[in-house]
Motif scaffolding. Structure first.
Motif, PDB file in Angstrom:
ATOM      1  N   SER A   8      40.512  49.389  45.814  1.00  0.00           N
ATOM      2  CA  SER A   8      38.626  49.052  46.203  1.00  0.00           C
ATOM      3  C   SER A   8      37.660  50.137  45.957  1.00  0.00           C
ATOM      4  N   SER A   9      38.113  51.669  45.418  1.00  0.00           N
ATOM      5  CA  SER A   9      37.456  52.673  45.332  1.00  0.00           C
ATOM      6  C   SER A   9      36.940  52.562  44.305  1.00  0.00           C
ATOM      7  N   THR A  10      37.520  52.609  42.785  1.00  0.00           N
ATOM      8  CA  THR A  10      37.801  51.833  41.171  1.00  0.00           C
ATOM      9  C   THR A  10      36.480  51.054  41.673  1.00  0.00           C
ATOM     10  N   LEU A  11      36.380  49.864  42.087  1.00  0.00           N
ATOM     11  CA  LEU A  11      35.450  48.359  41.958  1.00  0.00           C
ATOM     12  C   LEU A  11      34.619  48.424  42.635  1.00  0.00           C
ATOM     13  N   ASP A  12      34.107  49.471  43.669  1.00  0.00           N
ATOM     14  CA  ASP A  12      33.009  50.272  44.056  1.00  0.00           C
ATOM     15  C   ASP A  12      32.391  51.176  42.759  1.00  0.00           C
ATOM     16  N   SER A  13      33.092  51.747  42.522  1.00  0.00           N
ATOM     17  CA  SER A  13      32.591  51.987  41.680  1.00  0.00           C
ATOM     18  C   SER A  13      31.192  51.789  40.294  1.00  0.00           C
ATOM     19  N   VAL A  14      32.388  50.684  40.422  1.00  0.00           N
ATOM     20  CA  VAL A  14      32.181  49.400  38.590  1.00  0.00           C
ATOM     21  C   VAL A  14      30.668  49.099  39.701  1.00  0.00           C
ATOM     22  N   TYR A  15      30.527  48.404  41.247  1.00  0.00           N
ATOM     23  CA  TYR A  15      29.913  47.914  41.120  1.00  0.00           C
ATOM     24  C   TYR A  15      28.471  48.409  41.431  1.00  0.00           C
ATOM     25  N   LEU A  16      28.352  50.437  41.893  1.00  0.00           N
ATOM     26  CA  LEU A  16      27.267  50.941  41.454  1.00  0.00           C
ATOM     27  C   LEU A  16      26.934  51.040  40.523  1.00  0.00           C
ATOM     28  N   TRP A  17      27.734  51.336  39.393  1.00  0.00           N
ATOM     29  CA  TRP A  17      27.930  51.207  37.982  1.00  0.00           C
ATOM     30  C   TRP A  17      26.917  49.970  37.232  1.00  0.00           C
ATOM     31  N   LEU A  18      27.107  49.111  37.804  1.00  0.00           N
ATOM     32  CA  LEU A  18      26.362  47.419  37.545  1.00  0.00           C
ATOM     33  C   LEU A  18      25.341  47.326  37.598  1.00  0.00           C
ATOM     34  N   ASN A  26      29.345  39.396  42.257  1.00  0.00           N
ATOM     35  CA  ASN A  26      28.944  38.747  43.878  1.00  0.00           C
ATOM     36  C   ASN A  26      30.827  38.894  44.083  1.00  0.00           C
ATOM     37  N   PRO A  27      30.476  40.145  44.609  1.00  0.00           N
ATOM     38  CA  PRO A  27      32.048  40.670  45.381  1.00  0.00           C
ATOM     39  C   PRO A  27      32.484  40.010  46.023  1.00  0.00           C
ATOM     40  N   CYS A  52      33.075  46.359  48.548  1.00  0.00           N
ATOM     41  CA  CYS A  52      31.833  46.421  48.642  1.00  0.00           C
ATOM     42  C   CYS A  52      31.589  45.090  50.435  1.00  0.00           C
ATOM     43  N   GLY A  53      32.423  45.658  51.293  1.00  0.00           N
ATOM     44  CA  GLY A  53      32.125  45.383  52.841  1.00  0.00           C
ATOM     45  C   GLY A  53      32.806  44.412  52.244  1.00  0.00           C
ATOM     46  N   ASN A  54      33.460  43.770  51.253  1.00  0.00           N
ATOM     47  CA  ASN A  54      34.133  42.094  51.193  1.00  0.00           C
ATOM     48  C   ASN A  54      35.575  42.204  51.613  1.00  0.00           C
ATOM     49  N   THR A  55      36.436  41.641  53.021  1.00  0.00           N
ATOM     50  CA  THR A  55      38.198  41.108  51.936  1.00  0.00           C
ATOM     51  C   THR A  55      38.439  40.291  51.313  1.00  0.00           C
ATOM     52  N   ILE A  56      39.481  40.732  50.763  1.00  0.00           N
ATOM     53  CA  ILE A  56      39.750  40.114  49.199  1.00  0.00           C
ATOM     54  C   ILE A  56      41.397  40.184  49.439  1.00  0.00           C
ATOM     55  N   VAL A  57      41.887  38.947  49.224  1.00  0.00           N
ATOM     56  CA  VAL A  57      43.414  39.080  49.821  1.00  0.00           C
ATOM     57  C   VAL A  57      44.061  38.306  48.094  1.00  0.00           C
TER      58      VAL A  57
END
Length: 262
Positions: A8-18, A26-27, A52-57
């Motif tokens: 989750s934290s890695t995805l947020d870092s990727v989002y910030l970089w993008l 699109n999360p 980014c605030g979206n819950t993903i299963v």
């Protein structure tokens, strides 16, 4: 759980970089897949992640570069998609076969169907015979379209040999053997070259100078399907004349001859 938190934290870092580089993601359309045995997956109590605030299963299957992956890497859905698409093309080809000469039929068969059977087929190494048999039925049907005089009761191997088409299992071994040869020749790509090691026994043996690779001790079924295990296993099964240094073209020709069923 800690691994999913890290994801989750890695995805947020990727989002910030993008976003900082003016790229979009699109999360809400992001999906992820948990791969492992049923016992391994059952140990995960909470499998959702926050992006980014979206819950993903986790999803049961996901497409990446045209390949449909599933949780246990059975590729059942992917093989079903190949069969469905291939049989559609075979039916279309059958309708126009009478208007084509043999060379044109072979060209269309290769471009429309054989290319589907070969795409990323190294992933199929170690799959059950039942899975590979589904793909073999596609190839058999395709061969009979190219040569309409061949009946279903006729043995297909002579027809495949006439077409210079390796059967499905041999095509998989061919792909991995060619890749292993190229990796050893060019030492690239590094992420694959780092996985293969020359066989170096503790004491001098006759096999020391036979260009063998070290086969790692892997017990898990999925692990034995990896390039780490498949490459040296297939390479060591080749005769010494094929493992010896030579050009890619000569290796390619000799390998295909070697893999053709008797």
């Amino acid at each position: 759980h800690s691994s999913l938190t890290l994801l989750s934290s890695t995805l947020d870092s990727v989002y910030l970089w993008l976003t900082s580089n003016r790229l979009s993601v699109n999360p809400s359309k992001t999906e992820y897949l948990i791969i492992g045995t049923s016992q391994q997956r059952s140990k995960i109590i909470s499998n959702s992640i926050i992006f980014c605030g979206n819950t993903i299963v986790p999803t049961s299957s996901a497409r990446n570069l045209g390949v449909i992956f599933d949780s246990n890497l059975s590729y059942t859905n992917h093989i079903s998609a190949i069969c469905k698409s291939s049989f559609y093309q075979i039916r279309q080809l059958r309708q126009i076969r009478s208007s084509l000469d043999t060379s044109s039929a072979i060209m269309l068969a290769n471009s429309l169907v054989s290319s589907k059977l070969d795409y990323c087929n190294s992933l199929f190494f170690g799959l059950p015979d039942t899975s590979l048999h589904r793909l073999q039925l596609v190839q058999n049907s395709l061969a009979r379209v190219v040569y309409p005089s061949v009946r279903k009761s006729h043995h297909i191997t002579p027809v495949l040999r006439k077409l210079h088409w390796l059967p499905i299992l041999q095509r998989i071994k061919f792909k991995i053997a060619i890749l292993t040869f190229k990796v050893q020749l060019h030492h690239q790509p590094s992420y694959l070259f780092d996985l293969i090691k020359p066989y170096t026994p503790n004491r001098f043996l006759r096999s020391s100078d036979k260009y063998l690779l070290d086969i790692p001790d892997i017990r898990s079924a999925n692990g034995r399907r990896s390039f780490l295990f498949a490459a040296p296993t297939i390479w060591n099964s080749l005769p010494l004349s094929l493992r010896s240094p030579q050009s890619l073209s000569s290796f390619h020709t000799a390998l295909k001859t070697h893999l053709f069923p008797p």
